[in-house]
Design a protein around this motif. Sequence first.
Motif, PDB file in Angstrom:
ATOM      1  N   SER A 127      23.916  94.183  15.799  1.00 24.88           N
ATOM      2  CA  SER A 127      25.163  94.702  14.898  1.00 24.88           C
ATOM      3  C   SER A 127      24.762  96.080  14.821  1.00 24.88           C
ATOM      4  N   PHE A 128      25.951  96.873  14.592  1.00 30.56           N
ATOM      5  CA  PHE A 128      26.006  98.199  14.681  1.00 30.56           C
ATOM      6  C   PHE A 128      25.837  98.946  13.199  1.00 30.56           C
ATOM      7  N   ARG A 129      25.260 100.000  13.280  1.00 29.96           N
ATOM      8  CA  ARG A 129      24.963 100.738  11.948  1.00 29.96           C
ATOM      9  C   ARG A 129      26.460 100.813  11.155  1.00 29.96           C
ATOM     10  N   GLY A 130      26.465 100.287  10.089  1.00 34.85           N
ATOM     11  CA  GLY A 130      27.753 100.695   9.427  1.00 34.85           C
ATOM     12  C   GLY A 130      29.019  99.927   9.466  1.00 34.85           C
ATOM     13  N   ARG A 131      28.838  98.918  10.563  1.00 36.56           N
ATOM     14  CA  ARG A 131      29.702  98.233  11.073  1.00 36.56           C
ATOM     15  C   ARG A 131      29.365  96.761  11.393  1.00 36.56           C
ATOM     16  N   ALA A 132      28.671  96.351  10.224  1.00 34.61           N
ATOM     17  CA  ALA A 132      28.056  94.950  10.508  1.00 34.61           C
ATOM     18  C   ALA A 132      28.767  93.845  10.853  1.00 34.61           C
ATOM     19  N   ASN A 133      29.653  93.973  11.754  1.00 34.99           N
ATOM     20  CA  ASN A 133      30.573  92.931  12.053  1.00 34.99           C
ATOM     21  C   ASN A 133      30.287  91.652  12.926  1.00 34.99           C
ATOM     22  N   ARG A 134      29.373  92.064  13.818  1.00 40.08           N
ATOM     23  CA  ARG A 134      28.778  91.123  14.596  1.00 40.08           C
ATOM     24  C   ARG A 134      28.036  90.261  13.910  1.00 40.08           C
ATOM     25  N   VAL A 135      28.316  88.976  13.868  1.00 34.96           N
ATOM     26  CA  VAL A 135      27.570  88.042  13.008  1.00 34.96           C
ATOM     27  C   VAL A 135      26.491  86.873  13.825  1.00 34.96           C
ATOM     28  N   VAL A 136      27.064  86.563  14.965  1.00 35.56           N
ATOM     29  CA  VAL A 136      26.085  85.644  15.710  1.00 35.56           C
ATOM     30  C   VAL A 136      26.145  85.968  17.128  1.00 35.56           C
ATOM     31  N   SER A 137      25.130  86.138  17.644  1.00 39.20           N
ATOM     32  CA  SER A 137      24.955  86.440  19.130  1.00 39.20           C
ATOM     33  C   SER A 137      24.891  85.281  19.885  1.00 39.20           C
ATOM     34  N   THR A 138      25.246  85.281  21.312  1.00 47.39           N
ATOM     35  CA  THR A 138      25.106  84.293  22.066  1.00 47.39           C
ATOM     36  C   THR A 138      24.848  84.673  23.481  1.00 47.39           C
ATOM     37  N   VAL A 139      23.682  84.144  24.194  1.00 50.87           N
ATOM     38  CA  VAL A 139      23.557  84.370  25.662  1.00 50.87           C
ATOM     39  C   VAL A 139      23.483  83.093  26.559  1.00 50.87           C
ATOM     40  N   CYS A 140      23.962  83.157  27.414  1.00 50.39           N
ATOM     41  CA  CYS A 140      24.138  82.079  28.510  1.00 50.39           C
ATOM     42  C   CYS A 140      23.527  82.650  29.691  1.00 50.39           C
ATOM     43  N   TYR A 141      22.231  81.939  30.140  1.00 48.72           N
ATOM     44  CA  TYR A 141      21.774  82.385  31.492  1.00 48.72           C
ATOM     45  C   TYR A 141      22.183  81.732  32.663  1.00 48.72           C
ATOM     46  N   LEU A 142      22.154  82.551  33.843  1.00 48.68           N
ATOM     47  CA  LEU A 142      23.034  82.299  34.866  1.00 48.68           C
ATOM     48  C   LEU A 142      22.290  81.971  36.202  1.00 48.68           C
ATOM     49  N   ASN A 143      21.157  82.273  36.278  1.00 48.44           N
ATOM     50  CA  ASN A 143      20.126  82.326  37.311  1.00 48.44           C
ATOM     51  C   ASN A 143      19.514  81.069  37.729  1.00 48.44           C
ATOM     52  N   PRO A 144      19.947  80.538  38.837  1.00 44.19           N
ATOM     53  CA  PRO A 144      19.340  79.341  39.355  1.00 44.19           C
ATOM     54  C   PRO A 144      17.956  79.421  39.829  1.00 44.19           C
ATOM     55  N   ASP A 145      17.120  78.467  39.367  1.00 43.60           N
ATOM     56  CA  ASP A 145      15.613  78.393  39.990  1.00 43.60           C
ATOM     57  C   ASP A 145      14.787  79.640  39.528  1.00 43.60           C
ATOM     58  N   TRP A 146      15.059  80.253  38.518  1.00 44.69           N
ATOM     59  CA  TRP A 146      14.266  81.339  38.091  1.00 44.69           C
ATOM     60  C   TRP A 146      12.729  81.055  38.121  1.00 44.69           C
ATOM     61  N   PRO A 147      12.085  82.019  38.826  1.00 47.55           N
ATOM     62  CA  PRO A 147      10.601  81.662  39.019  1.00 47.55           C
ATOM     63  C   PRO A 147       9.928  82.254  37.812  1.00 47.55           C
ATOM     64  N   ALA A 148       8.779  81.575  37.693  1.00 49.04           N
ATOM     65  CA  ALA A 148       7.931  81.519  36.577  1.00 49.04           C
ATOM     66  C   ALA A 148       7.238  83.206  36.301  1.00 49.04           C
ATOM     67  N   ASP A 149       7.291  83.977  37.527  1.00 46.93           N
ATOM     68  CA  ASP A 149       6.858  85.344  37.409  1.00 46.93           C
ATOM     69  C   ASP A 149       8.103  86.418  37.673  1.00 46.93           C
ATOM     70  N   GLY A 150       9.182  85.500  37.518  1.00 47.00           N
ATOM     71  CA  GLY A 150      10.435  86.626  37.603  1.00 47.00           C
ATOM     72  C   GLY A 150      10.697  87.595  36.772  1.00 47.00           C
ATOM     73  N   GLY A 151      10.053  87.641  35.450  1.00 44.69           N
ATOM     74  CA  GLY A 151      10.073  88.576  34.572  1.00 44.69           C
ATOM     75  C   GLY A 151      11.336  88.354  33.624  1.00 44.69           C
ATOM     76  N   GLY A 152      11.916  89.228  33.216  1.00 44.14           N
ATOM     77  CA  GLY A 152      13.100  89.148  32.504  1.00 44.14           C
ATOM     78  C   GLY A 152      13.274  88.349  31.482  1.00 44.14           C
ATOM     79  N   GLU A 153      12.257  88.024  30.516  1.00 43.09           N
ATOM     80  CA  GLU A 153      12.351  86.971  29.454  1.00 43.09           C
ATOM     81  C   GLU A 153      13.113  87.879  28.431  1.00 43.09           C
ATOM     82  N   MET A 154      13.817  86.967  27.550  1.00 43.36           N
ATOM     83  CA  MET A 154      14.193  87.731  26.310  1.00 43.36           C
ATOM     84  C   MET A 154      13.258  87.416  25.259  1.00 43.36           C
ATOM     85  N   VAL A 155      12.665  88.447  24.471  1.00 40.22           N
ATOM     86  CA  VAL A 155      11.813  87.857  23.305  1.00 40.22           C
ATOM     87  C   VAL A 155      12.607  87.907  22.155  1.00 40.22           C
TER      88      VAL A 155
END
Length: 216
Positions: A127-155
């Motif tokens: 959510s942006f400073r002064g405009r806290a209007n984003r309330v709930v974030s969603t992420v849908c991943y699309l990568n089939p067969d992502w390898p264990a060492d592929g990186g790109g994790e969301m923490v």
Amino acid sequence: MTHLCLDSRRCNELVDALVEQGWYVGEDFIAPDLCRDLNQELAILAGRDVLAIAGIGRGREHERRRDIRGDTIHWLDRGSEAQGHYLQAMGELQREINRSLFLGLFEYEVHFAHYAAGAFYKRHLDSFRGRANRVVSTVCYLNPDWPADGGGEMVLYDPESPERELARVHPEAGTFACFLSETLPHEVLPTRLPRTCIAGWFRRNASLGGLVDPAY
Ligand code: OGA
Ligand code: MN
């Protein structure tokens, strides 16, 4: 009976987790054929070179910062059947979240995101400073067969204790993450392979002085 895109048991599980801990991550949450179609659509957009470099901040403060964020994006425009199905699923989720959390969510802004090898997104809040209007974030991943060492994790990090990791999300197709936009710091670790997802935000209208906050 109307066809539901989301499994109601999984939806309840998500809402309970949002209420109790402010975040949820579920594997196999979005149907594999839908993820495949969306990923193909994103591959075509990337191939046509129509993805835009993503920025940070809103309105006049919007700037491009490759040192902070390296993805390229395309806002959903209902241009395909797959997008329609995904937006329908998010509509169902919005109704469930509203029923339990009384957040009054009324708008959903959402884009495809493509991270080329080496790209990342440094730790941030959605959510942006002064405009806290984003309330709930969603992420849908699309990568089939992502390898264990592929990186790109969301923490996801603990808002109370910033060094503590709450979850490390492997960006495998079908996995869905959802969290409170104003409180949950998170980052995308550098990816080793091209990485795709759909990131979206349920918003409350921050209408200030009669002006409705514009989408990008
Ligand atoms: C974002 C974001 C997470 C991800 O786009 O704001 O944090 O896993 N994305 O892609
Ligand atoms: Mn984010």
